[in-house]
Write a protein that holds these residues in place. Structure first.
Motif, PDB file in Angstrom:
ATOM      1  N   LYS B   3      51.263  42.506  38.084  1.00 21.25           N
ATOM      2  CA  LYS B   3      50.133  41.578  38.159  1.00 21.25           C
ATOM      3  C   LYS B   3      50.325  40.492  37.114  1.00 21.25           C
ATOM      4  O   LYS B   3      50.294  40.744  35.905  1.00 21.25           O
ATOM      5  CB  LYS B   3      48.822  42.336  37.953  1.00 21.25           C
ATOM      6  N   LYS B   4      50.604  39.291  37.571  1.00 26.06           N
ATOM      7  CA  LYS B   4      50.872  38.172  36.670  1.00 26.06           C
ATOM      8  C   LYS B   4      49.734  37.164  36.753  1.00 26.06           C
ATOM      9  O   LYS B   4      48.878  37.257  37.623  1.00 26.06           O
ATOM     10  CB  LYS B   4      52.202  37.536  37.080  1.00 26.06           C
ATOM     11  N   PRO B   5      49.744  36.161  35.883  1.00 30.13           N
ATOM     12  CA  PRO B   5      48.716  35.120  36.002  1.00 30.13           C
ATOM     13  C   PRO B   5      48.896  34.357  37.308  1.00 30.13           C
ATOM     14  O   PRO B   5      50.002  34.266  37.837  1.00 30.13           O
ATOM     15  CB  PRO B   5      49.000  34.193  34.810  1.00 30.13           C
ATOM     16  N   ILE B   6      47.806  33.804  37.813  1.00 32.26           N
ATOM     17  CA  ILE B   6      47.873  33.040  39.058  1.00 32.26           C
ATOM     18  C   ILE B   6      48.593  31.705  38.831  1.00 32.26           C
ATOM     19  O   ILE B   6      48.327  31.001  37.862  1.00 32.26           O
ATOM     20  CB  ILE B   6      46.447  32.789  39.598  1.00 32.26           C
ATOM     21  N   GLN B   7      49.528  31.404  39.707  1.00 30.09           N
ATOM     22  CA  GLN B   7      50.291  30.157  39.657  1.00 30.09           C
ATOM     23  C   GLN B   7      50.001  29.377  40.930  1.00 30.09           C
ATOM     24  O   GLN B   7      50.143  29.900  42.040  1.00 30.09           O
ATOM     25  CB  GLN B   7      51.794  30.454  39.608  1.00 30.09           C
ATOM     26  N   ILE B   8      49.601  28.134  40.763  1.00 25.34           N
ATOM     27  CA  ILE B   8      49.258  27.295  41.918  1.00 25.34           C
ATOM     28  C   ILE B   8      50.440  26.387  42.268  1.00 25.34           C
ATOM     29  O   ILE B   8      51.049  25.779  41.389  1.00 25.34           O
ATOM     30  CB  ILE B   8      48.034  26.404  41.622  1.00 25.34           C
ATOM     31  N   THR B   9      50.734  26.319  43.550  1.00 24.53           N
ATOM     32  CA  THR B   9      51.717  25.358  44.046  1.00 24.53           C
ATOM     33  C   THR B   9      50.999  24.317  44.896  1.00 24.53           C
ATOM     34  O   THR B   9      50.332  24.663  45.877  1.00 24.53           O
ATOM     35  CB  THR B   9      52.807  26.057  44.892  1.00 24.53           C
ATOM     36  N   GLU B  10      51.122  23.076  44.500  1.00 25.23           N
ATOM     37  CA  GLU B  10      50.509  21.972  45.253  1.00 25.23           C
ATOM     38  C   GLU B  10      51.489  21.530  46.336  1.00 25.23           C
ATOM     39  O   GLU B  10      52.626  21.147  46.026  1.00 25.23           O
ATOM     40  CB  GLU B  10      50.207  20.811  44.297  1.00 25.23           C
ATOM     41  N   VAL B  11      51.044  21.568  47.596  1.00 25.93           N
ATOM     42  CA  VAL B  11      51.961  21.314  48.706  1.00 25.93           C
ATOM     43  C   VAL B  11      51.724  19.982  49.435  1.00 25.93           C
ATOM     44  O   VAL B  11      52.365  19.713  50.454  1.00 25.93           O
ATOM     45  CB  VAL B  11      51.942  22.465  49.747  1.00 25.93           C
ATOM     46  N   CYS B  12      50.845  19.130  48.893  1.00 30.17           N
ATOM     47  CA  CYS B  12      50.515  17.905  49.661  1.00 30.17           C
ATOM     48  C   CYS B  12      51.735  17.016  49.876  1.00 30.17           C
ATOM     49  O   CYS B  12      51.797  16.285  50.870  1.00 30.17           O
ATOM     50  CB  CYS B  12      49.368  17.132  49.030  1.00 30.17           C
ATOM     51  N   LEU B  13      52.720  17.079  48.980  1.00 28.85           N
ATOM     52  CA  LEU B  13      53.912  16.241  49.152  1.00 28.85           C
ATOM     53  C   LEU B  13      54.963  16.895  50.056  1.00 28.85           C
ATOM     54  O   LEU B  13      56.021  16.321  50.296  1.00 28.85           O
ATOM     55  CB  LEU B  13      54.519  15.894  47.788  1.00 28.85           C
ATOM     56  N   ARG B  14      54.653  18.110  50.564  1.00 29.39           N
ATOM     57  CA  ARG B  14      55.560  18.749  51.522  1.00 29.39           C
ATOM     58  C   ARG B  14      54.808  19.024  52.828  1.00 29.39           C
ATOM     59  O   ARG B  14      55.122  18.442  53.859  1.00 29.39           O
ATOM     60  CB  ARG B  14      56.140  20.054  50.942  1.00 29.39           C
ATOM     61  N   ASP B  15      53.781  19.842  52.804  1.00 30.26           N
ATOM     62  CA  ASP B  15      53.023  20.104  54.031  1.00 30.26           C
ATOM     63  C   ASP B  15      52.352  18.816  54.508  1.00 30.26           C
ATOM     64  O   ASP B  15      52.262  18.543  55.713  1.00 30.26           O
ATOM     65  CB  ASP B  15      51.977  21.212  53.768  1.00 30.26           C
ATOM     66  N   GLY B  16      51.937  17.992  53.547  1.00 26.39           N
ATOM     67  CA  GLY B  16      51.311  16.716  53.874  1.00 26.39           C
ATOM     68  C   GLY B  16      52.285  15.708  54.455  1.00 26.39           C
ATOM     69  O   GLY B  16      51.862  14.683  55.023  1.00 26.39           O
ATOM     70  N   SER B  17      53.565  15.987  54.328  1.00 26.34           N
ATOM     71  CA  SER B  17      54.581  15.115  54.918  1.00 26.34           C
ATOM     72  C   SER B  17      54.392  15.035  56.439  1.00 26.34           C
ATOM     73  O   SER B  17      54.571  13.982  57.051  1.00 26.34           O
ATOM     74  CB  SER B  17      55.974  15.651  54.552  1.00 26.34           C
ATOM     75  N   HIS B  18      53.978  16.163  57.044  1.00 26.79           N
ATOM     76  CA  HIS B  18      53.656  16.145  58.482  1.00 26.79           C
ATOM     77  C   HIS B  18      52.548  15.131  58.771  1.00 26.79           C
ATOM     78  O   HIS B  18      52.616  14.369  59.736  1.00 26.79           O
ATOM     79  CB  HIS B  18      53.137  17.522  58.935  1.00 26.79           C
ATOM     80  N   THR B  19      51.522  15.169  57.923  1.00 30.69           N
ATOM     81  CA  THR B  19      50.321  14.359  58.153  1.00 30.69           C
ATOM     82  C   THR B  19      50.631  12.868  58.104  1.00 30.69           C
ATOM     83  O   THR B  19      50.006  12.069  58.799  1.00 30.69           O
ATOM     84  CB  THR B  19      49.262  14.706  57.086  1.00 30.69           C
ATOM     85  N   VAL B  20      51.580  12.501  57.247  1.00 30.93           N
ATOM     86  CA  VAL B  20      51.927  11.075  57.134  1.00 30.93           C
ATOM     87  C   VAL B  20      53.189  10.758  57.936  1.00 30.93           C
ATOM     88  O   VAL B  20      53.831   9.729  57.715  1.00 30.93           O
ATOM     89  CB  VAL B  20      52.106  10.642  55.651  1.00 30.93           C
ATOM     90  N   ALA B  21      53.523  11.640  58.880  1.00 28.52           N
ATOM     91  CA  ALA B  21      54.709  11.442  59.727  1.00 28.52           C
ATOM     92  C   ALA B  21      55.950  11.197  58.868  1.00 28.52           C
ATOM     93  O   ALA B  21      56.796  10.373  59.221  1.00 28.52           O
ATOM     94  CB  ALA B  21      54.472  10.309  60.731  1.00 28.52           C
ATOM     95  N   HIS B  22      56.007  11.930  57.726  1.00 28.44           N
ATOM     96  CA  HIS B  22      57.191  11.901  56.864  1.00 28.44           C
ATOM     97  C   HIS B  22      57.493  10.508  56.297  1.00 28.44           C
ATOM     98  O   HIS B  22      58.650  10.161  56.090  1.00 28.44           O
ATOM     99  CB  HIS B  22      58.405  12.482  57.605  1.00 28.44           C
ATOM    100  N   GLN B  23      56.442   9.742  56.044  1.00 24.53           N
ATOM    101  CA  GLN B  23      56.617   8.364  55.578  1.00 24.53           C
ATOM    102  C   GLN B  23      56.309   8.191  54.087  1.00 24.53           C
ATOM    103  O   GLN B  23      56.014   7.076  53.642  1.00 24.53           O
ATOM    104  CB  GLN B  23      55.741   7.405  56.411  1.00 24.53           C
ATOM    105  N   PHE B  24      56.346   9.266  53.297  1.00 24.23           N
ATOM    106  CA  PHE B  24      56.089   9.109  51.862  1.00 24.23           C
ATOM    107  C   PHE B  24      57.107   8.169  51.228  1.00 24.23           C
ATOM    108  O   PHE B  24      58.297   8.233  51.526  1.00 24.23           O
ATOM    109  CB  PHE B  24      56.165  10.467  51.140  1.00 24.23           C
ATOM    110  N   THR B  25      56.613   7.318  50.329  1.00 25.86           N
ATOM    111  CA  THR B  25      57.503   6.429  49.585  1.00 25.86           C
ATOM    112  C   THR B  25      57.764   7.014  48.196  1.00 25.86           C
ATOM    113  O   THR B  25      57.030   7.902  47.732  1.00 25.86           O
ATOM    114  CB  THR B  25      56.866   5.040  49.399  1.00 25.86           C
TER     115      THR B  25
END
Lengths: 339, 339
Positions: B3-25
């Motif tokens: 049991k370790k401390p909770i670690q958060i991974t922010e995925v908006c720049l990967r899963d969100g890539s779908h949402t922006v049709a992979h157009q991140f600059t």
């Protein structure tokens, strides 16, 4: 402790009135009501966002007199029943009589969670008129469970046929919903209801928790069309209930279709959870505090969220907006480090 | 069972890539990463929506090579670590090496929940490179719990330091999350993670259920910026965790600010739960099935939701899109009554 079938009340034409700045037209109300009735919705609430008589300079003027909207909704219903909301102090007995005359079958009499005593006359009058009369305890997160039970019992004693736990600020967590519904179910002989807001993204989950503890009067708003981040998204809740094997006799596909084609286009902005609505749910305060807090924050060089949090801790209620400047001044003294 | 401390991974720049049709600059990735790093985010995932190497005609071409985006993100991080996603069959060993060389510290190796065996090489290679290597079991709702445990144990045997229950279709209900996390926690010696989608409006509640059962690797996407209805809304989750007394060392106000000012403006439409995303969560199928099912429905005079439901029951997986027409033809024969 009666256990009845679950009855859904669609509130987008009442709670959603806030979202559209009370600008619903007769045609919009007709279209939404017709589609909801066709899908088999149990109750459809139609009133100004702040309930009967809410169309004022203070609460926002309605484009169309709510009595016209109620009449139109009643006219469209073949099976659904039209409900109204009444906040004593805003709505009057005479407006309730008028709504009843136009065909409204149910009234929710709403008070702050510590002020159930002001609902006595309206509940008993509604019963005399032959309407269903339910109590609606607002800001239910802000009072201890035993206080909520005490207030619900008052409403029951006035003749209410159900009492709602109303999470006005969208501030309750699932275990807090469970304990409130359980306590009311254990103390009342009437039905218990639950009305959620989605400010913490928990409206559907909180509603499931309420149902699990025996709540049978459940509110939803199609496409989250309600104040703040909106309410429990009705068509999503129905999909989840279907997946859990709970059939409430409402056509899911028709609900999904009307959400997309009829209600969606009425939403002026989006019902996503943004900074303001999240701050309200996090702090557990009325949405009307947001603008005042932002102004006070600018004046004293504070973060508006710190003011909202302090108001939440102090359990400041609607109508006490004048305290916000005092709170801000006090915070500014204490928190000179934050800019 | 660590049991370790909770670690958060922010995925908006990967899963969100779908949402922006992979157009991140590059600039967008820099701005988001800088703000997340400043708020104290633990991990920031940067890759094409379908993981390393996903930029193809089939999965959608990226505007900017993901290696440039990874490099930019690494350059902005002072404390946060950059993570990448890799789906064996799409991403390759060589791309993993390149991402590592650019400074990516962690890889999630993702497979369908029945195909963990294809992750062996990539997990062991990542470990050899000195990266953290986690397993990511997608469509975790579609397999029985014991199967999921079996597959997670395979990933553990390959050297994975955590295994995620990945609710790709946003189809899991809270009790189903609980039983899955509990089973994995009881069977593995490594950490357990949870990745949600919000198609049934349950992402935050499901994540709380996962945390309650001991999941310590948690994914979120600011402003729900992810595929379908998006993921667990990170800043909302953090507000709820704060209210529950869980401190993960990330600055909530900064997260709320960056959600409003930096991530919000990147969202092309809205992340509300609409008809399509709800249908996917309800049926429990891949988002890529939606368009195919709509086409097949039009051809056979069916409701696309009936096709999606049938595909969900059959547990059709990504890559089997050619079966959709067969399913539709079969349904059309059976359901001649529905038009």
């Amino acid at each position: 402790m009666t256990k009845k079938p679950i009855q859904i009340t669609e509130v987008c034409l009442r709670d959603g009135s806030h979202t559209v700045a009370h600008q619903f037209t007769v045609e919009q109300v007709r279209n939404v009501t017709r589609a909801l009735d066709d899908a088999g919705m149990h109750y459809i609430e139609v009133s100004h966002g702040d309930g009967l008589g809410g169309s004022t300079v203070q609460y926002g003027k309605s484009l169309v007199n709510e009595m016209e909207l109620i009449e139109a909704a009643v006219d469209e219903c073949t099976n659904s029943k039209v409900a109204v909301l009444l906040i004593p102090g805003i709505g009057t007995m005479s407006e309730l009589k008028q709504a009843h005359k136009l065909g409204a079958k149910l009234v929710r009499v709403a008070t702050h969670s510590t002020e159930a005593d002001v609902s006595a006359q309206h509940i008993s009058q509604a019963r005399e008129l032959g309407m269903e009369a339910l109590g609606f305890l607002m800001m239910a997160h802000s009072v201890p469970v035993d206080k909520l039970v005490e207030q619900a019992k008052l409403m029951e004693s006035y003749g209410a046929q159900a009492v709602y736990v109303t999470d006005s600020a969208g501030a309750l967590l699932p275990h807090q919903v469970s304990e409130r519904i359980k306590a009311l179910r254990g103390s009342l002989d009437i039905e218990v209801g639950f009305h959620a807001h989605n400010n913490l993204s928990l409206a559907v989950a909180n509603t499931l928790a309420a149902i699990e503890e025996g709540a049978t009067r459940i509110d939803g708003a199609v496409r989250c069309l309600g104040a703040g981040a909106g309410n429990t998204q009705t068509e999503v809740l129905l999909a989840v209930m279907d997946r859990m094997g709970m059939d409430v006799g409402i056509d899911l596909y028709k609900m999904m279709d009307l959400a997309e084609d009829i209600v969606g286009p009425l939403i002026p902005g989006t019902q996503e959870i943004k900074k303001g609505s999240l701050a309200l749910g996090y702090a557990g305060v009325y949405s009307s505090f947001l603008l005042h807090s932002e102004r006070a924050a600018a004046r004293f060089g504070l973060d508006p969220r710190d003011i909202l949090m302090e108001l939440g801790k102090m359990k400041v209620v609607g109508g006490q907006e004048d305290m916000i400047l005092d709170v801000a001044a006090e915070l500014a003294k204490k928190e000179k480090v934050r800019v």
